[in-house]
Structures are given as structure tokens and as C-alpha cells.
Write a protein that holds these residues in place. Sequence first.
Motif, PDB file in Angstrom:
ATOM      1  N   ASN A   7       0.824  -1.209   0.000  1.00 36.42           N
ATOM      2  CA  ASN A   7       0.000   0.000   0.000  1.00 36.42           C
ATOM      3  C   ASN A   7       0.859   1.262   0.000  1.00 36.42           C
ATOM      4  OD1 ASN A   7      -2.124  -1.787   0.135  1.00 36.42           O
ATOM      5  ND2 ASN A   7      -2.693  -1.290   2.243  1.00 36.42           N
ATOM      6  N   ALA A   8       1.962   1.235   0.750  1.00 41.72           N
ATOM      7  CA  ALA A   8       2.870   2.383   0.754  1.00 41.72           C
ATOM      8  C   ALA A   8       3.510   2.572  -0.617  1.00 41.72           C
ATOM      9  CB  ALA A   8       3.942   2.205   1.824  1.00 41.72           C
ATOM     10  N   LEU A   9       3.939   1.480  -1.232  1.00 40.23           N
ATOM     11  CA  LEU A   9       4.562   1.562  -2.552  1.00 40.23           C
ATOM     12  C   LEU A   9       3.563   2.039  -3.604  1.00 40.23           C
ATOM     13  CD1 LEU A   9       6.597  -1.770  -2.410  1.00 40.23           C
ATOM     14  CD2 LEU A   9       7.543   0.549  -2.258  1.00 40.23           C
ATOM     15  N   ILE A  10       2.334   1.579  -3.516  1.00 38.78           N
ATOM     16  CA  ILE A  10       1.279   2.020  -4.439  1.00 38.78           C
ATOM     17  C   ILE A  10       1.059   3.521  -4.286  1.00 38.78           C
ATOM     18  CG2 ILE A  10      -1.231   1.924  -4.816  1.00 38.78           C
ATOM     19  CD1 ILE A  10      -0.977  -1.132  -4.186  1.00 38.78           C
ATOM     20  N   ALA A  30     -12.041  -1.838   9.779  1.00 37.11           N
ATOM     21  CA  ALA A  30     -12.765  -0.852   8.965  1.00 37.11           C
ATOM     22  C   ALA A  30     -12.130  -0.572   7.614  1.00 37.11           C
ATOM     23  CB  ALA A  30     -12.881   0.462   9.747  1.00 37.11           C
ATOM     24  N   HIS A  31     -10.932  -1.128   7.337  1.00 37.40           N
ATOM     25  CA  HIS A  31     -10.149  -0.642   6.207  1.00 37.40           C
ATOM     26  C   HIS A  31     -10.117  -1.559   4.998  1.00 37.40           C
ATOM     27  CE1 HIS A  31      -8.694   2.501   8.846  1.00 37.40           C
ATOM     28  NE2 HIS A  31      -8.296   1.592   9.716  1.00 37.40           N
ATOM     29  N   GLY A  32     -10.767  -2.712   5.049  1.00 35.80           N
ATOM     30  CA  GLY A  32     -10.606  -3.664   3.953  1.00 35.80           C
ATOM     31  C   GLY A  32      -9.146  -4.071   3.847  1.00 35.80           C
ATOM     32  N   ASP A  33      -8.599  -4.011   2.632  1.00 36.42           N
ATOM     33  CA  ASP A  33      -7.173  -4.313   2.472  1.00 36.42           C
ATOM     34  C   ASP A  33      -6.303  -3.065   2.554  1.00 36.42           C
ATOM     35  OD1 ASP A  33      -7.645  -3.047   0.058  1.00 36.42           O
ATOM     36  OD2 ASP A  33      -7.123  -4.766  -1.202  1.00 36.42           O
ATOM     37  N   GLY A  34      -6.906  -1.931   2.903  1.00 36.41           N
ATOM     38  CA  GLY A  34      -6.142  -0.694   3.073  1.00 36.41           C
ATOM     39  C   GLY A  34      -5.900   0.072   1.795  1.00 36.41           C
ATOM     40  N   HIS A  83      -9.029  -2.494  -4.194  1.00 34.65           N
ATOM     41  CA  HIS A  83      -8.880  -2.255  -5.630  1.00 34.65           C
ATOM     42  C   HIS A  83      -7.606  -2.918  -6.132  1.00 34.65           C
ATOM     43  CE1 HIS A  83      -9.427   0.024  -9.365  1.00 34.65           C
ATOM     44  NE2 HIS A  83      -8.122   0.291  -9.335  1.00 34.65           N
ATOM     45  N   ASP A  84      -7.640  -3.415  -7.354  1.00 39.74           N
ATOM     46  CA  ASP A  84      -6.467  -4.051  -7.948  1.00 39.74           C
ATOM     47  C   ASP A  84      -5.620  -3.023  -8.693  1.00 39.74           C
ATOM     48  OD1 ASP A  84      -7.055  -6.610  -7.036  1.00 39.74           O
ATOM     49  OD2 ASP A  84      -8.350  -7.036  -8.744  1.00 39.74           O
ATOM     50  N   PHE A  85      -4.666  -2.449  -7.974  1.00 45.71           N
ATOM     51  CA  PHE A  85      -3.717  -1.538  -8.600  1.00 45.71           C
ATOM     52  C   PHE A  85      -2.608  -2.344  -9.282  1.00 45.71           C
ATOM     53  CE2 PHE A  85      -5.583   1.089  -5.264  1.00 45.71           C
ATOM     54  CZ  PHE A  85      -5.758   2.306  -5.915  1.00 45.71           C
ATOM     55  N   VAL A  88     -11.121   6.001  -4.168  1.00 44.20           N
ATOM     56  CA  VAL A  88     -11.014   4.539  -4.177  1.00 44.20           C
ATOM     57  C   VAL A  88     -10.592   4.028  -2.802  1.00 44.20           C
ATOM     58  CG1 VAL A  88      -9.684   2.587  -5.083  1.00 44.20           C
ATOM     59  CG2 VAL A  88     -10.591   4.311  -6.648  1.00 44.20           C
ATOM     60  N   LEU A  89      -9.548   4.644  -2.225  1.00 43.71           N
ATOM     61  CA  LEU A  89      -9.043   4.191  -0.932  1.00 43.71           C
ATOM     62  C   LEU A  89     -10.026   4.467   0.194  1.00 43.71           C
ATOM     63  CD1 LEU A  89      -6.423   3.832  -2.557  1.00 43.71           C
ATOM     64  CD2 LEU A  89      -5.177   4.788  -0.613  1.00 43.71           C
ATOM     65  N   ASP A  90     -10.744   5.569   0.103  1.00 44.51           N
ATOM     66  CA  ASP A  90     -11.636   5.971   1.190  1.00 44.51           C
ATOM     67  C   ASP A  90     -12.932   5.172   1.222  1.00 44.51           C
ATOM     68  OD1 ASP A  90     -11.964   7.949   3.379  1.00 44.51           O
ATOM     69  OD2 ASP A  90     -13.677   8.643   2.204  1.00 44.51           O
TER      70      ASP A  90
END
Length: 313
Positions: free
Chosen positions: A47-50, A80-84, A88-90, A218-220
Motif C-alpha cells: 500500500n505504501a509503494l502504491i 474498517a479498512h478492507g485491504d487498506g 482495488h487491484d492496482f 477509491v481508498l476511502d
Amino acid sequence: MHRMIIDTDTAADDSFALLIGLLHPKAQLEAVTIVNGNVGFDQEIQNALITIEAAGRGGEVPVHPGARVPLVRDWVPASAHGDGKGNHDFPVPAQRPSAEGAAEAIVRIVNANPGEIEILAIGPLTNIATALFLDRELSKKVKHLWIMGGCDNSVGNVTAAAEYNFYVDPDAADIVLQAGFATTIVTWTLTLAQAWWDEQQIARIAEIPTSLAEFFLVLDAPTTAHNASVGVAGSSHPDSLTAMLIVEPELIRRSSDAFVAVETTSELTRGYSLMDHRADRSIPNARIIDEVDADGFFTSYCRLLAAGARERG
């Protein structure tokens, strides 16, 4: 210019805080360090790299994996965050994580730049405590430590007593708060009052015509959906608020000094942050942010999203 390390358990609002470090004109992000917290550890790294690539900074800011578990306890994920990353498939980021560990990187960067580095800690404090084990004098060489964590003697978001970051690793939080850092804390108490964006504000972000605003939405989305499922509209932004206060301190309207300690022994009140503001009864070890310009924070973040990702040279 604020030279900073961001220590994060990268889910949505952590990514939004990273965008401030990556793109704000007054921020110089030296490194990102990853700590156990919101979602699975390897997912936090991705997630940080994305996020770095979404900001147009791929390959420019190193990401250092740190503590995969709390100091002495089992890891507790957030729900609460799903996969963070918005489920979405980035695309797989081209940048890879550094081979150097988080605590080692923190100690190296701070020692090479004494008095110049601010640390923004927006996850459990395991990495910061581990860095202190490597260098007991670290607190004297860090310019400032900014912590998102705890409650100001109010109800938490994990239990009635505790906020998530302090609940997950209360032992690390207690060590860090006793270490002598110049410290500012942004609490869950403040978040509920002044860093919660409602549906109308999210709709305003949807009108911003940049890929960065799309990335935000998307993230929110999972957090907003989770909140709606429990009868609360909108989403919380404690991490990005803390980041924005570093680069735009004029947003701080009121703060107070307090002695802060974290409960480590009682399971009933695990992670409770005692905040004693009584000047005649205690010696302060942190500044607590009590009030901010909430509208100014939202406006500044919209400005960042509107500016868009940085073009690669």
C-alpha cells in the motif's frame, strides 16, 4: 522545509498522510517505515509503494519494513479498512521495499542529521520503541515526534478506554512517551470533533478532476462504507490531519501540555492514555492538540489533491 520520516501501518488515511509528505511543497520525505497495524504487514508495504507511485514519486522514497508484530503481544488488525487500498487491484508497483529495517533506517537517518528530522508516527509505536533499543539517545537527536494516538480521557475506537494505535502496542507507546522526545499528539478525541469529513465534503473531493482525487475516493470507499454500516456518515482523517499540522502549523488553534502515560497491565483498560493537564500536579511530556482549523485542513487537502501527482522528470 520539514524533513520527515513517516512511520505507518498503511491503510487509507495513512496513504493520505503519505501524500502530504510526498507532495506538499513544505515537506521533504526522507523515508517511509512500515509497522504492524491496520492490515496484513505485507499488504501495508504494498500500500505504501502504491501510494508513492500514485504520487509520481516511484523509486524516490525508500520504504523500510519494520516490526511485524507488537513488542510482546499478538497483532490485532483493524476491521474498517478492507485491504487498506480500497479493495482495488492496482498495478504491482515497480519499486521494491528496502533491505534495511525500519528501526535501523530511523537510527541511521537521525544520526546523520541530528536535530533536523521530524518523525510522524501514525501507527502503533513498535518501530519507534525498537529504534530506542538500538540508540538510547535517539530522543535527543530527533527534532520532533508527532504521534497520532490515544484519547484525551474520552472513549476510544477499540474499547471504551483505548484508541487503536495505543491499544495494539501499549508497551511500545509507554516506552516512547517516557523516552524524552519533544512530542506532539493528535488524539482520536480531536479526530471525532474536527477531522471527520462528511458526505458533502467527500462529494466535493469527487468534483476535483485529478487522478489523485480518484485515488483518494477509491481508498476511502471501504472506510466510508464501514462507517455507514454502523450508522455514521463520512470518514475519519486523523493521520492526514497530523501530517498537515507539521507542514501547516498555522492550522493549530489551541494546544495544551500534559503528562501522558499508557496503561500496559490492565486488560480492562489496555492502551488507555492518561492525559493529565494539571500544571500543578504533573510534569508534561507532550503537547496535545486541542483545536484546529477544521475547514482549513479540508481546504488544504483539497488543494493538494487538485495539484495532482508530481510529474516525473
